[in-house]
Design a protein around this motif. Structure first.
Motif, PDB file in Angstrom:
ATOM      1  N   UNK A 158       0.834  -1.206   0.000  1.00 36.97           N
ATOM      2  CA  UNK A 158       0.000   0.000   0.000  1.00 36.97           C
ATOM      3  C   UNK A 158       0.867   1.253   0.000  1.00 36.97           C
ATOM      4  N   UNK A 159       1.977   1.217   0.759  1.00 37.06           N
ATOM      5  CA  UNK A 159       2.869   2.367   0.799  1.00 37.06           C
ATOM      6  C   UNK A 159       3.543   2.576  -0.550  1.00 37.06           C
ATOM      7  N   UNK A 160       3.903   1.476  -1.239  1.00 35.94           N
ATOM      8  CA  UNK A 160       4.555   1.578  -2.545  1.00 35.94           C
ATOM      9  C   UNK A 160       3.655   2.297  -3.540  1.00 35.94           C
ATOM     10  N   UNK A 161       2.361   1.971  -3.520  1.00 33.65           N
ATOM     11  CA  UNK A 161       1.432   2.651  -4.422  1.00 33.65           C
ATOM     12  C   UNK A 161       1.358   4.137  -4.108  1.00 33.65           C
ATOM     13  N   UNK A 162       1.335   4.461  -2.815  1.00 36.61           N
ATOM     14  CA  UNK A 162       1.265   5.865  -2.418  1.00 36.61           C
ATOM     15  C   UNK A 162       2.539   6.611  -2.821  1.00 36.61           C
ATOM     16  N   UNK A 163       3.704   6.000  -2.539  1.00 35.81           N
ATOM     17  CA  UNK A 163       4.974   6.654  -2.879  1.00 35.81           C
ATOM     18  C   UNK A 163       5.100   6.806  -4.390  1.00 35.81           C
ATOM     19  N   UNK A 164       4.717   5.758  -5.147  1.00 34.85           N
ATOM     20  CA  UNK A 164       4.784   5.846  -6.612  1.00 34.85           C
ATOM     21  C   UNK A 164       3.912   6.982  -7.117  1.00 34.85           C
ATOM     22  N   UNK A 165       2.721   7.110  -6.551  1.00 35.39           N
ATOM     23  CA  UNK A 165       1.841   8.211  -6.952  1.00 35.39           C
ATOM     24  C   UNK A 165       2.473   9.571  -6.640  1.00 35.39           C
ATOM     25  N   UNK A 184      12.973   1.945  -4.669  1.00 35.42           N
ATOM     26  CA  UNK A 184      13.191   0.633  -4.022  1.00 35.42           C
ATOM     27  C   UNK A 184      13.927   0.755  -2.691  1.00 35.42           C
ATOM     28  N   UNK A 185      14.851   1.744  -2.592  1.00 39.65           N
ATOM     29  CA  UNK A 185      15.582   1.907  -1.327  1.00 39.65           C
ATOM     30  C   UNK A 185      14.630   2.296  -0.204  1.00 39.65           C
ATOM     31  N   UNK A 186      13.709   3.220  -0.518  1.00 42.83           N
ATOM     32  CA  UNK A 186      12.726   3.633   0.487  1.00 42.83           C
ATOM     33  C   UNK A 186      11.850   2.454   0.900  1.00 42.83           C
ATOM     34  N   UNK A 187      11.447   1.645  -0.084  1.00 40.90           N
ATOM     35  CA  UNK A 187      10.591   0.493   0.226  1.00 40.90           C
ATOM     36  C   UNK A 187      11.323  -0.524   1.105  1.00 40.90           C
TER      37      UNK A 187
END
Length: 459
Positions: free
Chosen positions: A17-24, A170-173
């Motif tokens: 869920x965080x990846x989708x938010x960060x990507x957005x 990817x580093x943040x994830x």
């Protein structure tokens, strides 16, 4: 098959869920900067066009000579970090002049349909953005000014930004996954405690309980619920053990009496009358044993058997009168007066057989514990939602401290002053369980040596 641990699944779901938010967010950042840089370049080009248009003069002769002396003088004395490329054409699209930074290269002059339109193209294999602006005099195009600006810096900024975002993503994830895994591990620590405690619980060890977390969250509720469940299981098993022990004792007692009586009979020859007395006594004990077995089977049969309950029209008046008729001999023997107060016909939706067992046990107890020449009042009444049944006697009553125990299997209140009253202590236990199955509210009020009142509220 490989499976994630619960902690890793929590962290993974959080990261997804965080990846989708960060990507957005990254896409929005990139688009905002892209449009900002793009608009900034467009504004700079338009400013340059205005500036250069103000530096040229038009000689209105037949050939419309365009004078660019003023522009040329400034252009040769200006240092610009981000150079602008300028090029002038006359009415015949012939080159008049160009900025020195173009050297031997020319900007492309498009057809008139490209006038005042920003065009991305290449100059010496370098990306540029240019615009060609017509020079108009008396509604007639007499030449063009072409202004271009390099896109190298903008392209470099956007490329670097895109690379930074792609590397940072990817580093943040990964960092967030590790943090989420650590937090999840701490959050589900009570679950580990639940597992450890549960593994120590057996049939012979039901005293262990889960330590409640400090925070009153969902895990606190789960732990508390499991502890309550363990309490109920422990109580049920204790009741089962007590029930088994009491049942064994109650079954052994009449068997022992029968065996002892028979052994006495065969020791020596006896008179016919004595044989008859002992045999009749044994028959009484067999009847008592048979009744006990029937009640035990009844308890076992209807233990949490809600799925077997029928929902039918039950005529209470008739059911009560039939029950009284079955006990008519005992009623006559004790000279008990039965007062049935039925103002009208009363019907309920329930299981006829189970309701008859409830009424039979209550009326039987009222007869059993009534004094000779006593009185039993049976009353039916109703309101908009419920039917009420009250069965009261003026018998020996129950002491206050026993009222909470009388529903326990094999429990009998103190009747030492009335040894003639026999029983198994199962009647009210059966009544209570059947009332729970049928959602009937049961309430008993009693005063020692004054009488007992049993009240039923049937929805």
């Amino acid at each position: 098959m490989f499976t994630f641990s619960f902690r890793n699944r929590i962290a993974f779901n959080y990261i997804m869920s965080t990846a989708l938010l960060i990507a957005f967010v990254f896409i929005v950042i990139y688009q905002v900067i892209y449009y900002s840089v793009d608009n900034h370049i467009n504004d700079d080009i338009n400013d340059e066009v205005k500036k250069h248009l103000g530096e040229i003069e038009i000689d209105r002769n037949d050939t419309y000579l365009i004078q660019v002396d003023q522009w040329r003088a400034r252009e040769h004395n200006t240092v610009d970090v981000n150079p602008v490329f300028v090029q002038f054409h006359d009415i015949n699209n012939q080159l008049i002049d160009k900025s020195p930074n173009l050297k031997g290269i020319l900007l492309k002059l498009y057809d008139n349909d490209k006038d005042n339109v920003l065009v991305d193209t290449y100059l010496n294999n370098k990306p540029i953005r240019q615009i060609q602006v017509p020079l108009v005099d008396d509604n007639k195009i007499i030449g063009h000014v072409i202004v271009a600006m390099s896109l190298d810096d903008a392209t470099m900024i956007l490329t670097n930004l895109k690379n930074i975002l792609l590397i940072a993503f990817p580093l943040i994830l990964v960092v967030l996954f590790l943090i989420a895994r650590l937090i999840a591990g701490r959050s589900i620590k009570p679950v580990t405690s639940i597992i450890e405690t549960s593994s120590t619980i057996t049939r012979d060890n039901l005293s262990s309980r889960i330590q409640l977390p400090n925070n009153k969250d969902e895990l606190y509720t789960l732990s508390e619920t499991i502890n309550n469940l363990l309490d109920r299981i422990e109580n049920a098993i204790e009741r089962e053990k007590q029930f088994t022990s009491d049942a064994s004792h109650e079954l052994r007692t009449p068997l022992a009496v029968i065996k002892g009586t028979m052994e006495v009979l065969i020791r020596k020859p006896r008179e016919k009358q004595e044989y008859e007395e002992k045999i009749n006594f044994c028959i009484t004990e067999v009847d008592r044993l048979n009744n006990l077995v029937d009640q035990l089977l009844l308890l076992a049969r209807f233990e949490n058997q809600k799925q077997n309950i029928r929902n039918e029209q039950v005529y209470l008046n008739s059911l009560i009168l039939d029950t009284i008729a079955r006990f008519s001999e005992k009623i006559k023997e004790k000279k008990i007066t039965i007062v049935a107060n039925f103002q009208e016909d009363y019907y309920i939706k329930s299981d006829t057989y189970l309701v008859s067992i409830i009424l039979s046990n209550i009326i039987s107890n009222a007869i059993k514990y009534s004094n000779k020449s006593g009185k039993i009042d049976i009353e039916l009444k109703k309101d908009k939602e419920n039917v009420y049944c009250s069965i009261s006697d003026n018998g020996i009553g129950i002491v206050a401290e026993d009222l909470e125990k009388i529903f326990n299997s094999f429990y009998r209140s103190d009747i030492s002053n009335h040894p003639e009253i026999k029983g198994t202590g199962l009647g009210l236990s059966i009544v209570k369980r059947l009332c729970n199955l049928l959602s009937i509210e049961l309430n008993i009020k009693s005063i020692k040596e004054e009488g007992t009142s049993v009240n039923l509220r049937i929805s």
